[in-house]
Scaffold this motif. Structure first.
Motif, PDB file in Angstrom:
ATOM      1  N   TRP A 176      -3.696   1.392  -7.950  1.00 23.06           N
ATOM      2  CA  TRP A 176      -4.551   1.929  -6.539  1.00 23.06           C
ATOM      3  C   TRP A 176      -4.234   1.093  -5.696  1.00 23.06           C
ATOM      4  O   TRP A 176      -4.665  -0.098  -6.005  1.00 23.06           O
ATOM      5  N   ASP A 177      -4.440   1.353  -4.519  1.00 18.08           N
ATOM      6  CA  ASP A 177      -4.722   0.641  -3.471  1.00 18.08           C
ATOM      7  C   ASP A 177      -6.211   0.128  -3.376  1.00 18.08           C
ATOM      8  O   ASP A 177      -7.231   1.040  -3.459  1.00 18.08           O
ATOM      9  N   PRO A 228       0.888  -1.472   0.056  1.00 22.09           N
ATOM     10  CA  PRO A 228      -0.117  -0.192  -0.022  1.00 22.09           C
ATOM     11  C   PRO A 228       0.851   1.221   0.129  1.00 22.09           C
ATOM     12  O   PRO A 228       2.121   1.260   0.361  1.00 22.09           O
ATOM     13  N   PHE A 229       0.190   2.333  -0.433  1.00 23.50           N
ATOM     14  CA  PHE A 229       0.989   3.635  -0.361  1.00 23.50           C
ATOM     15  C   PHE A 229       1.349   3.906   1.277  1.00 23.50           C
ATOM     16  O   PHE A 229       0.452   3.427   2.104  1.00 23.50           O
ATOM     17  N   SER A 231      -1.687   4.913   3.539  1.00 21.91           N
ATOM     18  CA  SER A 231      -2.887   4.412   2.957  1.00 21.91           C
ATOM     19  C   SER A 231      -3.956   4.278   3.744  1.00 21.91           C
ATOM     20  O   SER A 231      -5.052   4.688   3.400  1.00 21.91           O
ATOM     21  N   LEU A 260      -2.804   7.975  -3.928  1.00 23.70           N
ATOM     22  CA  LEU A 260      -2.257   9.026  -3.110  1.00 23.70           C
ATOM     23  C   LEU A 260      -1.159   9.555  -3.652  1.00 23.70           C
ATOM     24  O   LEU A 260      -0.260   8.801  -4.596  1.00 23.70           O
TER      25      LEU A 260
END
Length: 524
Positions: free
Chosen positions: A490-491, A431-432, A435, A508
């Motif tokens: 994208w997450d 994940p970012f 996130s 993000l």
């Protein structure tokens, strides 16, 4: 774009069917052939939707001084928008030329055409196998084939032959003459070739129900026209009608699509009534009026705007030279994980965007001016901006009149680096940074704008009434879990609510700000 175009094609065919019915009635007033109206309707039903939607024509040199461009698309000359109920089809997200729905429709289309072709091929083969057992002979000085249960009819498109059932050989001489006169008239008028052409059109576009009805009416018009030719040849009207009645009583069960006398009893009665019909007073005036009305309906069919950007008021296209279009080709940076690639395809551009949930496939861009393009299929435009030297430096995409994306032009090396970063994120499935915190912020549905991009804040404000109804239907949040990184970087989170489950996708930036978010319910 397949489904909206197919709806447009059916609508056009229905209008052409109306024109053919009016035209055939006009021809009947003057005792002219009616089959040509239906054959023309079938040909136009196949050709017109393709030509209007996709064909461009060169402006003659003598007119280029007053024309806006050297090439004009036929769709740009249309003036009648499709009915509003059909616009919904055009707004289904069919903007991608590689849409999965389009691919599915194309496969079904191909399967239907192949199945129909195979069915007719098997039927034709079966008829020819049976033909080997038929006895050749002559009837009223004409070479025929005698069959136990087929005919009277003409079989074969390349080498038409008359086939008559054996009972005809035992019928009175007058009936034999009328049978042979009818089938010979079919051959002289090339009716088997007309029916073969019509059948080919049906096989090419098997989903067009209006085309099937036109084919049905063409078959009947072929018989009515043949009756008229037989009577014009000097045959006795009453004897000929009696022959039709006799043939109807021995109706063949193996007719297929051949031209012949054998038809349903109700249609035979209709044919007899038409032959007994006396010319009406003012027939010429009435026929002229109907002919003009028929031409008018054809003109209306040709003026219906195909689905796509032109149907949404995108305006007329202009023709740009390949050199001009090539100036826009290249790469544009949307974000650290998203790029736009612009290529040329004939007389228009093709836009491909990476790292975006909303746009999965290519978009066709057609020029409205030397720097403004509209997107085929949706109410969107793309504007290119140049520097003082004429070099394209950026593009701006607008959807429904609002800016959706701004991208600066970059080199291929930079685009490759961004695409590489996207590929690494997808491969790592991490994940970012920040996130989960961003997800919690989104789930709290705050009124303040902290932690979100300006574009996301604007979209959320516009969608607030719909979002509140959506969240009310789902109920409070029970749990959530990270479900990986999707194919555009994208997450993805799966969020369980009291009354349902939803997927949430987050994008993000390096500061942990939510650039964009997308959420939709998961079907139970």
């Amino acid at each position: 774009m397949m489904l909206p175009w197919m709806a447009y094609a059916v609508l056009t065919s229905l209008l052409l069917s109306m024109a053919a019915a009016i035209g055939a009635h006009a021809a009947r007033q003057r005792r002219w052939a009616t089959r040509w109206a239906w054959l023309a309707a079938m040909v136009l039903s196949v050709v017109l939707p393709v030509a209007i939607a996709f064909v461009s024509i060169q402006v003659p040199p003598a007119l280029r001084a007053t024309a806006q461009a050297d090439t004009v698309t036929l769709r740009s000359a249309t003036t009648i928008p499709m009915p509003t109920v059909m616009f919904d089809l055009d707004a289904m997200g069919e903007s991608s030329i590689d849409s999965p729905i389009d691919t599915w429709i194309e496969r079904v289309w191909l399967m239907l055409s192949v199945s129909l072709f195979a069915l007719f091929a098997v039927t034709t083969g079966s008829l020819h196998r049976r033909k080997r057992h038929w006895e050749a002979g002559t009837l009223c000085g004409t070479e025929v084939l005698f069959s136990p249960d087929v005919g009277p009819a003409v079989i074969g498109a390349l080498r038409p032959q008359i086939v008559v059932p054996t009972w005809v050989a035992r019928s009175p001489a007058a009936q034999q003459r009328h049978v042979i006169a009818h089938e010979s008239a079919h051959i002289r008028a090339r009716d088997p070739h007309i029916l073969a052409l019509a059948l080919t059109l049906v096989v090419l576009v098997p989903w067009n129900v209006a085309l099937w009805w036109q084919f049905y009416r063409l078959r009947r018009a072929v018989e009515v026209d043949c009756d008229a030719r037989v009577l014009q040849g000097g045959n006795n009207l009453h004897e000929y009608c009696e022959t039709l009645i006799e043939v109807g009583q021995h109706r063949s069960t193996h007719r297929g699509v051949a031209a012949g006398m054998s038809e349903s009893v109700s249609f035979l009665e209709q044919r007899i009534r038409l032959m007994l019909l006396k010319p009406k007073k003012w027939a010429r005036v009435w026929a002229l009026g109907l002919a003009c009305l028929s031409v008018g309906v054809v003109a209306v069919a040709a003026q219906v705007t195909p689905p796509g950007a032109a149907a949404k008021g995108a305006g007329k296209t202009v023709a740009l030279s390949p050199d001009m279009l090539d100036r826009y080709m290249g790469y544009y940076k949307v974000s650290e994980l998203s790029t736009i690639a612009i290529d040329r395809s004939g007389d228009h551009l093709v836009l491909r965007i990476s790292g975006q949930v909303a746009f999965k496939g290519p978009l066709n861009l057609f020029p409205r001016s030397d720097s403004e393009f509209f997107v085929q299929g949706i109410n969107a435009t793309v504007d290119f901006f140049k520097d003082a030297d004429g070099y394209t430096k950026a593009l701006v995409g607008n959807v429904d009149g609002r800016r959706a994306v701004t991208a600066d032009r970059v080199t291929k090396a930079i685009a490759d680096r961004i695409d590489g970063a996207l590929a690494k994120r997808v491969a790592d499935q991490k994940p970012f940074p920040g996130s989960e915190k961003a997800l919690q912020l989104l789930l709290s549905d705050p009124d303040e704008n902290t932690g979100m991009s300006a574009d996301l804040v604007r979209v959320r404000a516009e969608q607030k009434p719909f979002r509140e109804k959506y969240l009310e239907k789902l109920g409070p949040v029970l749990s959530y879990k990270f479900a990986g990184v999707n194919d555009v970087g994208w997450d993805r989170y799966v969020v369980a609510h009291r009354d349902g489950t939803e997927d949430i996708f987050l994008l993000l930036d390096n500061n942990g700000t939510i650039v964009s978010a997308y959420r939709h319910p998961v079907n139970s």
